[in-house]
Design a protein around this motif. Structure first.
Motif, PDB file in Angstrom:
ATOM      1  N   MET A   1      -2.819 -19.363  -3.194  1.00 15.40           N
ATOM      2  CA  MET A   1      -1.476 -19.494  -2.697  1.00 15.40           C
ATOM      3  C   MET A   1      -1.075 -20.967  -2.564  1.00 15.40           C
ATOM      4  N   PHE A   2      -1.969 -21.808  -2.046  1.00 15.75           N
ATOM      5  CA  PHE A   2      -1.690 -23.229  -1.899  1.00 15.75           C
ATOM      6  C   PHE A   2      -2.516 -24.006  -2.914  1.00 15.75           C
ATOM      7  N   HIS A   3      -2.003 -25.136  -3.349  1.00 14.85           N
ATOM      8  CA  HIS A   3      -2.761 -26.008  -4.237  1.00 14.85           C
ATOM      9  C   HIS A   3      -2.278 -27.446  -4.056  1.00 14.85           C
ATOM     10  N   LYS A   4      -3.111 -28.408  -4.453  1.00 16.56           N
ATOM     11  CA  LYS A   4      -2.750 -29.820  -4.352  1.00 16.56           C
ATOM     12  C   LYS A   4      -1.680 -30.138  -5.390  1.00 16.56           C
ATOM     13  N   LEU A   5      -0.748 -31.001  -5.046  1.00 18.78           N
ATOM     14  CA  LEU A   5       0.299 -31.411  -5.968  1.00 18.78           C
ATOM     15  C   LEU A   5      -0.139 -32.580  -6.835  1.00 18.78           C
ATOM     16  N   HIS A   6      -1.265 -33.196  -6.474  1.00 17.83           N
ATOM     17  CA  HIS A   6      -1.764 -34.330  -7.246  1.00 17.83           C
ATOM     18  C   HIS A   6      -3.286 -34.232  -7.370  1.00 17.83           C
ATOM     19  N   ASP A   7      -3.832 -34.987  -8.271  1.00 15.19           N
ATOM     20  CA  ASP A   7      -5.278 -35.061  -8.465  1.00 15.19           C
ATOM     21  C   ASP A   7      -5.831 -36.074  -7.463  1.00 15.19           C
ATOM     22  N   PRO A   8      -6.809 -35.681  -6.631  1.00 12.35           N
ATOM     23  CA  PRO A   8      -7.334 -36.606  -5.624  1.00 12.35           C
ATOM     24  C   PRO A   8      -8.045 -37.821  -6.209  1.00 12.35           C
ATOM     25  N   GLY A   9      -8.443 -37.755  -7.477  1.00 13.75           N
ATOM     26  CA  GLY A   9      -9.070 -38.901  -8.137  1.00 13.75           C
ATOM     27  C   GLY A   9     -10.315 -39.395  -7.424  1.00 13.75           C
TER      28      GLY A   9
END
Length: 98
Positions: A1-9
């Motif tokens: 349902m939720f996910h990160k909007l960016h790559d944490p790198g």
């Protein structure tokens, strides 16, 4: 349902939820990581054992209680993740730490 909007790198860390390795971003809350999991709950209720998920995300409701590195009843929404952290979901009646 939720996910990160960016790559944490480079700020990616590995935490362990119920013994399973999970990728997280350094500094994000334990509750946020739990919400991104397929089973997004953090504990079950003492009586019916129905799953409960983080709710307020600011330390008021106590729905995000988990065991962290052997310490029980820790608020996941107020606890930032760190490399190697062990997170155990509460099942039923809570255990209090001494």
């Amino acid at each position: 349902m939720f996910h990160k909007l960016h790559d944490p790198g480079l700020s990616a860390v590995t935490v362990y939820i119920d013994g399973q390795a999970v990728a997280a971003e350094a500094g994000e809350s334990v509750a946020a990581v739990l919400l991104r999991q397929p089973a997004g709950w953090s504990r079950t209720t003492p009586i019916s054992e129905s799953p409960r998920a983080p709710y307020c995300m600011m330390g008021v409701c106590f729905e995000c209680l988990v065991e962290i590195d052997g310490k029980g009843s820790v608020q996941g929404c107020l606890t930032p993740v760190r490399e190697g952290m062990s997170i155990i979901r509460h099942m039923g009646v809570r255990r209090l730490s001494a």
